[in-house]
Design a protein around this motif. Structure first.
Motif, PDB file in Angstrom:
ATOM      1  N   ILE A 150       0.860  -1.179   0.000  1.00 23.75           N
ATOM      2  CA  ILE A 150       0.000   0.000   0.000  1.00 23.75           C
ATOM      3  C   ILE A 150       0.896   1.229   0.000  1.00 23.75           C
ATOM      4  CG2 ILE A 150      -2.001  -1.107   1.046  1.00 23.75           C
ATOM      5  CD1 ILE A 150      -1.162   0.130   3.723  1.00 23.75           C
ATOM      6  N   TYR A 151       0.371   2.329  -0.529  1.00 20.91           N
ATOM      7  CA  TYR A 151       1.174   3.518  -0.773  1.00 20.91           C
ATOM      8  C   TYR A 151       0.602   4.723  -0.036  1.00 20.91           C
ATOM      9  CZ  TYR A 151       2.851   0.504  -4.473  1.00 20.91           C
ATOM     10  OH  TYR A 151       3.371  -0.562  -5.166  1.00 20.91           O
ATOM     11  N   PHE A 152       1.499   5.609   0.367  1.00 25.33           N
ATOM     12  CA  PHE A 152       1.114   6.820   1.088  1.00 25.33           C
ATOM     13  C   PHE A 152       0.772   7.927   0.093  1.00 25.33           C
ATOM     14  CE2 PHE A 152       2.516  10.774   3.362  1.00 25.33           C
ATOM     15  CZ  PHE A 152       1.451  10.810   4.249  1.00 25.33           C
ATOM     16  N   HIS A 153      -0.405   8.528   0.258  1.00 25.16           N
ATOM     17  CA  HIS A 153      -0.874   9.614  -0.607  1.00 25.16           C
ATOM     18  C   HIS A 153      -1.118  10.846   0.256  1.00 25.16           C
ATOM     19  CE1 HIS A 153      -1.481   7.003  -4.102  1.00 25.16           C
ATOM     20  NE2 HIS A 153      -1.816   6.094  -3.220  1.00 25.16           N
ATOM     21  N   GLY A 154      -0.044  11.398   0.785  1.00 25.96           N
ATOM     22  CA  GLY A 154      -0.179  12.565   1.636  1.00 25.96           C
ATOM     23  C   GLY A 154       1.128  13.304   1.743  1.00 25.96           C
ATOM     24  N   ASP A 155       1.200  14.209   2.703  1.00 30.11           N
ATOM     25  CA  ASP A 155       2.375  15.044   2.946  1.00 30.11           C
ATOM     26  C   ASP A 155       3.177  14.433   4.094  1.00 30.11           C
ATOM     27  OD1 ASP A 155       4.229  17.009   3.459  1.00 30.11           O
ATOM     28  OD2 ASP A 155       2.758  18.591   3.849  1.00 30.11           O
ATOM     29  N   SER A 156       4.384  13.950   3.803  1.00 28.03           N
ATOM     30  CA  SER A 156       5.187  13.289   4.834  1.00 28.03           C
ATOM     31  C   SER A 156       5.746  14.265   5.870  1.00 28.03           C
ATOM     32  CB  SER A 156       6.320  12.478   4.208  1.00 28.03           C
ATOM     33  OG  SER A 156       7.219  13.333   3.532  1.00 28.03           O
ATOM     34  N   THR A 157       5.518  15.574   5.699  1.00 26.47           N
ATOM     35  CA  THR A 157       5.907  16.537   6.728  1.00 26.47           C
ATOM     36  C   THR A 157       4.758  16.797   7.701  1.00 26.47           C
ATOM     37  OG1 THR A 157       5.263  18.477   5.426  1.00 26.47           O
ATOM     38  CG2 THR A 157       7.533  17.673   5.166  1.00 26.47           C
ATOM     39  N   ASP A 158       3.613  16.191   7.469  1.00 24.09           N
ATOM     40  CA  ASP A 158       2.437  16.359   8.318  1.00 24.09           C
ATOM     41  C   ASP A 158       2.166  15.046   9.062  1.00 24.09           C
ATOM     42  OD1 ASP A 158      -0.047  16.733   9.491  1.00 24.09           O
ATOM     43  OD2 ASP A 158      -0.962  17.594   7.691  1.00 24.09           O
TER      44      ASP A 158
END
Length: 132
Positions: free
Chosen positions: A40-48
């Motif tokens: 599964i893949y992350f679809h967001g801002d890795s600084t948040d």
């Protein structure tokens, strides 16, 4: 044909035994469920950190990032098929089930975040594929 079976009995028995034991490796002994790893893949801002720990940002749709290339940014993880549920907004994709797999966010030295497992009913260990 009967003579062939008699002469090759040990070889046939060995093949059947190997195939039988191989089948058991694909089943979780504790839950007796079929093991089926899914990326599964992350679809967001890795600084948040709130996005990294929000299970709905983790889906089975590729994110276009080169994952497993570092340790600083959330990117992907490998979970079991049973850890996913249909995405309510898009039934063609699946997302991480928050009941089965609860996430936290750990800050890296670069001010970005990577996922941590904080709970859930799944026995799947965290297998994250982060990037730089």
């Amino acid at each position: 044909m009967n003579k062939f079976i008699k002469t090759q009995f040990l070889a046939i028995a060995a093949v059947v035994t190997i195939l039988g034991f191989s089948a058991f490796k694909m089943v979780d002994r504790g839950t007796k469920t079929l093991l089926a790893p899914v990326t599964i893949y992350f679809h967001g801002d890795s600084t948040d950190p709130s996005e990294v720990q929000d299970e709905s940002f983790w889906t089975d749709q590729p994110n276009g990032q080169p994952c497993n290339t570092g340790t600083n940014n959330a990117c992907a993880m490998i979970v079991e098929d049973s850890d996913l549920i249909p995405n309510p907004a898009d039934p063609s994709e699946r997302e991480l089930n928050p009941t089965a797999f609860q996430l936290g966010a750990q800050e890296t030295t670069s001010g970005n975040y990577v996922p941590t497992k904080t709970g859930g009913s799944s026995s799947t260990p965290l297998n994250s594929q982060n990037r730089n």
